[in-house]
Design a protein around this motif. Structure first.
Motif, short mmCIF file in Angstrom:
data_model
loop_
_atom_site.label_atom_id
_atom_site.label_comp_id
_atom_site.label_asym_id
_atom_site.label_seq_id
_atom_site.Cartn_x
_atom_site.Cartn_y
_atom_site.Cartn_z
N THR A 68 0.85 -1.19 0.00
CA THR A 68 0.00 0.00 0.00
C THR A 68 0.89 1.24 0.00
O THR A 68 1.86 1.30 0.76
CB THR A 68 -0.92 0.03 1.23
OG1 THR A 68 -1.75 -1.14 1.23
CG2 THR A 68 -1.82 1.26 1.21
N GLU B 58 0.93 5.75 -0.32
CA GLU B 58 0.13 6.96 -0.17
C GLU B 58 0.20 7.78 -1.45
O GLU B 58 1.26 7.94 -2.06
CB GLU B 58 0.65 7.79 1.01
CG GLU B 58 0.36 7.16 2.38
CD GLU B 58 -1.14 7.04 2.66
OE1 GLU B 58 -1.90 7.91 2.18
OE2 GLU B 58 -1.53 6.08 3.34
N THR B 59 -0.96 8.29 -1.90
CA THR B 59 -1.05 9.14 -3.08
C THR B 59 -1.90 10.37 -2.76
O THR B 59 -2.47 10.49 -1.66
CB THR B 59 -1.71 8.39 -4.25
OG1 THR B 59 -3.11 8.22 -3.98
CG2 THR B 59 -1.07 7.01 -4.45
N GLY C 153 -5.26 9.49 -1.67
CA GLY C 153 -5.32 8.63 -0.49
C GLY C 153 -4.57 7.33 -0.70
O GLY C 153 -3.88 7.15 -1.71
N PRO C 154 -4.70 6.38 0.24
CA PRO C 154 -3.94 5.13 0.13
C PRO C 154 -4.35 4.31 -1.09
O PRO C 154 -5.53 4.20 -1.42
CB PRO C 154 -4.29 4.39 1.43
CG PRO C 154 -5.54 5.01 1.92
CD PRO C 154 -5.54 6.44 1.45
N PHE D 229 -3.83 0.53 -2.78
CA PHE D 229 -3.41 -0.85 -2.56
C PHE D 229 -3.05 -1.48 -3.89
O PHE D 229 -3.83 -1.47 -4.84
CB PHE D 229 -4.52 -1.66 -1.89
CG PHE D 229 -4.15 -3.10 -1.62
CD1 PHE D 229 -3.10 -3.42 -0.78
CD2 PHE D 229 -4.86 -4.12 -2.22
CE1 PHE D 229 -2.75 -4.74 -0.54
CE2 PHE D 229 -4.54 -5.45 -1.99
CZ PHE D 229 -3.48 -5.75 -1.14
#
Length: 239
Positions: free
Chosen positions: A63, A65-66, A69-70, A72
């Motif tokens: 996972t 972070e972007t 948001g996270p 997967f």
């Protein structure tokens, strides 16, 4: 999961294509990410592409972070493949070892007397010339290619095909003198130092191997190191 993504994922797995299913955990939005040649992933944030590529190489979900948001990244990898060019004694020793390590095996040798089912039972065999065979086999990120014939007419086309692909390992049997001549021919074919850094030649770890079985052990060990402990591109360029 949307039906079209599920169907495409099933098709990718059936056709043994490496793919990452990317899911934004906040929104549930999903996308399939593919590798295209040595450049990595197309039409995607470079950081996401880099993480997806690393996940495929390590065969492990992660996972990250972007800005959305996270995210997967779930990995769907086909089996590892080993393409051997040259149905020689080393190949006969390497095939069962690589099979135990989880590789699907293919042996290419246009000399049908060498590349026969009697010498390689239960193994995918091709008596086509290596460039033709490799075009059909479509080597990818999960593939290792090893040339074993010492014959430039057979080995060189395979090396050219491997260098144009995204294979994780390229090995070429031969002495340092033989390898130097090989690099001269590849230079004439338009390749350069960055490409040559991908070729392990002479092939195998330097363990003093003498017999075909010992050489096979050294090759499989070097393949494993390339797969599990890849050298970063920056380090390779500096070497």
């Amino acid at each position: 999961m949307k039906q079209d993504i599920l169907e495409q994922l099933q098709q990718d797995r059936a056709e043994k294509r490496p793919v990452v299913l990317a899911t934004f955990l906040k929104t549930g939005e999903q996308r399939l990410l593919y590798l295209y040649g040595k450049k990595g992933l197309k039409d995607i944030d470079p950081r996401i592409g880099e993480a997806a590529r690393a996940a495929l190489l390590e065969d492990k979900a992660r996972t990250i972070e972007t800005e959305q948001g996270p995210l997967f990244l779930n990995v769907f990898n086909p089996p590892l493949r080993l393409i051997l060019v040259g149905a020689v004694h080393i190949a006969q020793a390497l095939v069962p070892m690589a099979q135990l390590a989880g590789y699907d095996l293919a042996v290419i040798d246009p000399r049908s007397a060498f590349g026969s089912s009697e010498r390689f039972p239960g193994v995918t065999l091709s008596n086509d010339w290596p460039d033709e065979a490799m075009a059909q086999m479509k080597p990818d990120l999960r593939t290792a290619v090893v040339t074993l014939t010492h014959d430039p007419k057979i080995d060189d086309p395979a090396l050219v095909s491997a260098l144009k692909s995204d294979v994780f390992y390229i090995g070429a049997l031969g002495s340092k003198k033989t390898h130097a001549s090989r690099l001269e021919r590849l230079t004439a074919a338009g390749f350069g130092p960055e490409d040559f850094a991908r070729i392990h030649g002479p092939v195998g770890l330097s363990i003093g191997a003498k017999s075909p079985a010992e050489i096979a052990i050294s090759i499989l060990a070097q393949m494993t190191a390339a797969l599990r402990q890849p050298v970063p591109a920056a380090a390779t360029a500096a070497a």
